[in-house]
Motif scaffolding. Structure first.
Motif, PDB file in Angstrom:
ATOM      1  N   LEU A  87       1.146  -0.633   0.194  1.00  0.00           N
ATOM      2  CA  LEU A  87       0.165  -0.385  -0.305  1.00  0.00           C
ATOM      3  C   LEU A  87       0.720   1.188   0.203  1.00  0.00           C
ATOM      4  O   LEU A  87       0.934   1.876  -0.656  1.00  0.00           O
ATOM      5  N   LYS A  88       2.030   0.977   0.327  1.00  0.00           N
ATOM      6  CA  LYS A  88       2.808   2.570   0.893  1.00  0.00           C
ATOM      7  C   LYS A  88       3.174   2.753  -0.145  1.00  0.00           C
ATOM      8  O   LYS A  88       3.909   3.880  -1.016  1.00  0.00           O
ATOM      9  N   LYS A  89       3.455   1.753  -1.280  1.00  0.00           N
ATOM     10  CA  LYS A  89       4.410   1.792  -2.668  1.00  0.00           C
ATOM     11  C   LYS A  89       3.458   2.075  -3.812  1.00  0.00           C
ATOM     12  O   LYS A  89       3.700   3.286  -4.152  1.00  0.00           O
ATOM     13  N   TYR A  90       2.340   1.560  -3.521  1.00  0.00           N
ATOM     14  CA  TYR A  90       1.045   1.520  -4.698  1.00  0.00           C
ATOM     15  C   TYR A  90      -0.160   2.581  -4.427  1.00  0.00           C
ATOM     16  O   TYR A  90      -0.639   3.035  -5.710  1.00  0.00           O
ATOM     17  N   GLU A  91      -0.003   2.389  -3.499  1.00  0.00           N
ATOM     18  CA  GLU A  91      -1.975   3.259  -2.732  1.00  0.00           C
ATOM     19  C   GLU A  91      -2.156   4.595  -3.144  1.00  0.00           C
ATOM     20  O   GLU A  91      -0.781   4.958  -3.030  1.00  0.00           O
ATOM     21  N   PRO A  92      -2.799   5.277  -3.699  1.00  0.00           N
ATOM     22  CA  PRO A  92      -2.822   7.136  -4.264  1.00  0.00           C
ATOM     23  C   PRO A  92      -2.639   7.246  -2.739  1.00  0.00           C
ATOM     24  O   PRO A  92      -3.722   6.974  -1.776  1.00  0.00           O
ATOM     25  N   LYS A  93      -2.200   8.402  -3.121  1.00  0.00           N
ATOM     26  CA  LYS A  93      -2.590   9.888  -1.579  1.00  0.00           C
ATOM     27  C   LYS A  93      -3.971   9.704  -1.812  1.00  0.00           C
ATOM     28  O   LYS A  93      -4.576  10.057  -2.251  1.00  0.00           O
ATOM     29  N   SER A  94      -4.321  10.380  -0.308  1.00  0.00           N
ATOM     30  CA  SER A  94      -5.568  10.297   0.155  1.00  0.00           C
ATOM     31  C   SER A  94      -6.213  11.893  -0.507  1.00  0.00           C
ATOM     32  O   SER A  94      -5.115  12.692  -0.492  1.00  0.00           O
ATOM     33  N   VAL A  95      -7.292  12.239  -0.458  1.00  0.00           N
ATOM     34  CA  VAL A  95      -7.612  13.803  -1.593  1.00  0.00           C
ATOM     35  C   VAL A  95      -8.827  13.908  -0.649  1.00  0.00           C
ATOM     36  O   VAL A  95      -9.708  13.580  -0.160  1.00  0.00           O
ATOM     37  N   GLU A  96      -8.850  14.972   0.648  1.00  0.00           N
ATOM     38  CA  GLU A  96      -9.530  15.979   0.626  1.00  0.00           C
ATOM     39  C   GLU A  96     -10.070  16.324   0.357  1.00  0.00           C
ATOM     40  O   GLU A  96     -10.120  17.223  -0.713  1.00  0.00           O
ATOM     41  N   ILE A  97     -11.938  16.422   0.379  1.00  0.00           N
ATOM     42  CA  ILE A  97     -12.853  17.516  -0.448  1.00  0.00           C
ATOM     43  C   ILE A  97     -13.542  17.906   0.350  1.00  0.00           C
ATOM     44  O   ILE A  97     -14.006  17.437   1.205  1.00  0.00           O
ATOM     45  N   SER A  98     -14.160  19.588  -0.118  1.00  0.00           N
ATOM     46  CA  SER A  98     -14.971  19.886   0.799  1.00  0.00           C
ATOM     47  C   SER A  98     -16.642  18.977   0.404  1.00  0.00           C
ATOM     48  O   SER A  98     -16.523  18.292  -0.454  1.00  0.00           O
ATOM     49  N   LYS A  99     -16.969  19.663   1.525  1.00  0.00           N
ATOM     50  CA  LYS A  99     -18.910  18.875   1.296  1.00  0.00           C
ATOM     51  C   LYS A  99     -19.161  19.421   0.447  1.00  0.00           C
ATOM     52  O   LYS A  99     -19.480  20.405  -0.069  1.00  0.00           O
TER      53      LYS A  99
END
Length: 451
Positions: free
Chosen positions: A439-451
């Motif tokens: 997961l560290k190598k390949y999972e994309p970073k999380s993206v915070e989105i406004s509600k």
């Protein structure tokens, strides 16, 4: 003994047109049938409530991998894995393509579900620089054909852009509006033939098989049925047969959809035989994920929250190779292995494609090797995020930390979570480290989105 003679392999060398032209007539044809949402037990030789005589016979006379998995029990990512031989998350796919997904970057390249607990963006199309098995085989002299479901992007990213010469039945959608005309709301170019969609695609495939000039080039066909994905619809005559047996409602209709797929298998194989290519055609039958209905005795299915259990990520996987005796193989494999296996069978040098995450299964089929390797399956919809299987132990890794561990040899139906069992501490910790590194190598970073 392999499908092709040793003289052929000696001549073949590297996978290029120059080394192939003299022996084109000896190369095997390939048909890969990829069914949508077919549970691993939804076949007659595993569950007698289903009537699948053609698939039963295929399994009996072929190589049946009884412990096969997808790299993501999800439509678009599973297709990425099959076509590219790469883990879909490495390509940027965390879930299926959805036109209604929120675009976090405003580029049209990624989409997100607002309720995704991992807050992971996912690609909205398969990048054209990704290499498919069709592109490799086309380069080596094959005529390539894609029929049916694509679900890897709109017209700019259709199969014609990914190595396929002949294309029928594609659309932008992941499933039809109806299995009876009109099939799609966004496409009006499909023939007005009055046929059930599974039959329409089968007839399109048969026409290609019947008219292809095998003396000129071998044929590689990718037949991706929309069935047995929802909407749950089938010809009433077949549905009535299951209703009369006491199977109720949509589950009876689902049985009829599976029978239509079985009829497709039988008709395709008959067309291959009628074309004189029965002894020179590799036939692969598999599915993109587990089913919508019960996969008993396996746990789970395609439903949210259960897809990484065996019922969701485990799929049927049968391969017929002329000259090879039937086998039932217990070795755990993945649909990522199809790409390198096909290259191996036609004489290509698999090492020329280091991006492949799968392996050639010929070392298992021919040499009976036992391969110890971690198998991953990843998706981002819910608490379950990734599993790893290594030497019969399966760890399901969750975002909440409520991980699960199963010994599939002792507990194939995942009834006994042994994550807290001190006897498995070392193995558990090893698997956690393996998953977290993946997961560290390949999972994309999380993206915070406004509600």
């Amino acid at each position: 003994m392999r499908l092709l003679c040793s003289k052929f392999f000696a001549i073949l060398g590297l996978c290029s047109i120059n080394s192939l032209y003299a022996v084109e007539h000896e190369r095997p044809n390939i048909v890969v049938m990829f069914v949508d949402d077919l549970g691993c037990n939804d076949l007659g030789y595993k569950n007698p409530s289903f009537h699948t005589p053609n698939i039963n016979e295929l399994a009996q006379n072929s190589i049946d991998f009884i412990n096969a998995y997808v790299p993501s029990p999800t439509s678009s990512p599973s297709r990425v894995g099959l076509l590219t031989g790469r883990y879909p998350v490495k390509v940027g796919f965390t879930r299926h393509i959805d036109d209604n997904a929120f675009d976090p970057f405003g580029t049209g390249e990624y989409g997100m579900f607002r309720n995704d607990p991992g807050k992971k963006p996912s690609r909205q199309f398969l990048p054209l620089d990704e290499i498919t098995f069709a592109e490799v085989l086309k380069k080596s002299g094959y005529t390539t054909c894609a029929i049916g479901k694509w679900h890897l992007g709109g017209e700019k990213y259709y199969p014609q852009k990914q190595g396929f010469d002949i294309v029928y039945g594609e659309s932008d959608l992941g499933h039809p509006v109806s299995y009876f005309e009109p099939y799609f709301t966004k496409s009006d170019f499909h023939d007005k033939n009055g046929k059930y969609l599974t039959d329409y695609l089968t007839d399109s495939a048969i026409e290609v098989i019947k008219t292809h000039d095998y003396k000129k080039t071998p044929l590689c066909m990718y037949l991706a049925h929309y069935g047995v994905h929802s909407p749950i619809q089938a010809p009433q005559k077949i549905v009535d047969k299951y209703l009369s047996k006491g199977i109720k409602g949509n589950y009876a209709t689902y049985h009829a959809m599976v029978e239509a797929i079985d009829n497709s298998v039988g008709n395709i194989l008959q067309a291959i035989k009628d074309s004189g290519q029965e002894d020179n055609t590799i036939f692969v039958f598999t599915s993109d994920q587990g089913g919508l209905f019960t996969n008993y005795p396996y746990r789970g299915g395609k439903m949210v929250g259960t897809a990484l259990y065996e019922g969701g990520a485990r799929i049927p996987f049968i391969i017929s190779i002329p000259g090879h005796k039937p086998q039932s193989i217990k070795e755990r494999v993945t649909t990522l292995d199809i790409f390198p296996t096909l290259l191996d069978l036609v004489g290509c040098d698999v090492s020329e494609y280091p991006q492949l995450d799968g392996i050639s299964l010929m070392q298992i089929i021919d040499e009976h090797k036992e391969i110890s390797r971690p198998l991953f399956s990843y998706r981002s919809y819910d608490d379950q995020v990734c599993f790893v299987i290594l030497d019969d132990l399966k760890l399901i890794y969750t975002r909440s930390g409520n991980h699960e561990l199963f010994d599939l040899k002792k507990d194939p139906f995942e009834q006994n979570n042994i994550y807290g069992n001190i006897l498995y501490n070392d193995k558990r910790n090893e698997l956690v480290n393996i998953v977290e590194d993946f997961l560290k190598k390949y999972e994309p970073k999380s993206v915070e989105i406004s509600k």
